[in-house]
Design an enzyme around this catalytic site. Structure first.
Site, PDB file in Angstrom:
ATOM      1  N   HIS A  52       0.808  -1.077  -0.109  1.00 32.45           N
ATOM      2  CA  HIS A  52      -0.094  -0.077  -0.092  1.00 32.45           C
ATOM      3  C   HIS A  52       0.931   1.302  -0.155  1.00 32.45           C
ATOM      4  O   HIS A  52       1.968   1.220   0.408  1.00 32.45           O
ATOM      5  CB  HIS A  52      -0.899  -0.001   1.152  1.00 32.45           C
ATOM      6  CG  HIS A  52      -1.888  -1.002   1.254  1.00 32.45           C
ATOM      7  ND1 HIS A  52      -2.833  -1.005   2.141  1.00 32.45           N
ATOM      8  CD2 HIS A  52      -2.033  -2.231   0.598  1.00 32.45           C
ATOM      9  CE1 HIS A  52      -3.882  -1.973   1.938  1.00 32.45           C
ATOM     10  NE2 HIS A  52      -3.384  -2.728   0.826  1.00 32.45           N
ATOM     11  N   GLU A  54       1.097   4.083   1.788  1.00 32.51           N
ATOM     12  CA  GLU A  54       1.586   4.338   3.020  1.00 32.51           C
ATOM     13  C   GLU A  54       2.566   3.581   3.506  1.00 32.51           C
ATOM     14  O   GLU A  54       3.514   3.952   4.166  1.00 32.51           O
ATOM     15  CB  GLU A  54       0.338   4.640   4.081  1.00 32.51           C
ATOM     16  CG  GLU A  54      -0.453   3.523   4.395  1.00 32.51           C
ATOM     17  CD  GLU A  54      -1.696   3.810   3.616  1.00 32.51           C
ATOM     18  OE1 GLU A  54      -1.589   3.502   2.284  1.00 32.51           O
ATOM     19  OE2 GLU A  54      -2.803   3.757   3.789  1.00 32.51           O
ATOM     20  N   CYS A  82      -6.033   1.731   6.024  1.00 36.57           N
ATOM     21  CA  CYS A  82      -6.597   0.375   6.523  1.00 36.57           C
ATOM     22  C   CYS A  82      -6.040   0.081   7.719  1.00 36.57           C
ATOM     23  O   CYS A  82      -5.104   0.576   8.179  1.00 36.57           O
ATOM     24  CB  CYS A  82      -6.534  -0.712   5.428  1.00 36.57           C
ATOM     25  SG  CYS A  82      -4.665  -1.285   5.221  1.00 36.57           S
ATOM     26  N   CYS A  85      -2.339  -0.635   7.549  1.00 33.41           N
ATOM     27  CA  CYS A  85      -1.461   0.311   7.585  1.00 33.41           C
ATOM     28  C   CYS A  85      -1.517   1.343   8.811  1.00 33.41           C
ATOM     29  O   CYS A  85      -0.449   1.958   9.105  1.00 33.41           O
ATOM     30  CB  CYS A  85      -1.905   1.485   6.189  1.00 33.41           C
ATOM     31  SG  CYS A  85      -1.588   0.463   4.669  1.00 33.41           S
TER      32      CYS A  85
END
Length: 150
Positions: A52, A54, A82, A85
């Site tokens: 992802h 991040e 999410c 993360c």
């Protein structure tokens, strides 16, 4: 004086969309405004469900700074992180989290699991939601509409 770096994160999100990735971009900035790392989603490209935006930005920032924590650093991301993360944001001790669009389906900050409200979260960043929300939401909606052939 507050300066948003969300425009850079949005540009990263656009590059993700151009690669066929879900358009999410992230930027890590120092307390002096220095751009430390930027990234966009690469889950499909890397065949990695943890890639992802991040997560990749945090990994790059920690590698660049040669440290495991980002105390004093801010994260700008175009979509609410999410749960996975959010857990890494807490572990990295990110000072401030700025995000664009809320994610009612998979968000882990103010939606869903609300990781930072859990007693097991050892660190809670300052959270600022809705920064660049309209542009982030439009980008996501356009991406998914095209995916569905609308």
């Amino acid at each position: 004086m507050f300066k948003s770096y969300m425009n850079i994160a949005l540009e990263e999100a656009k590059t993700a969309a151009a690669r066929g990735e879900i358009p999410v971009g992230a930027v890590i900035v120092s307390n002096t405004g220095e751009l430390i790392a930027l990234a966009s989603n690469r889950t499909r490209e890397l065949n990695d469900p943890s890639a992802h935006a991040e997560m990749l930005a945090i990994r790059a920032a920690c590698a660049r700074l040669r440290q495991e924590r980002l105390a004093g650093y801010d994260l700008y991301v175009t979509l609410e992180p999410c749960a996975m993360c959010a857990g890494v944001i807490a572990a990295a001790r990110v000072r401030r989290l700025y995000y664009g669009a809320s994610d009612p389906k998979s968000g882990g900050v103010e939606q869903g699991s609300r990781i930072f409200q859990n007693s097991q979260s050892h660190h809670v960043p300052e959270i600022y939601a809705g920064i660049g929300e309209r542009d982030a939401r439009r980008l996501l909606q356009a991406f998914f509409a095209e995916l569905r052939g609308e």
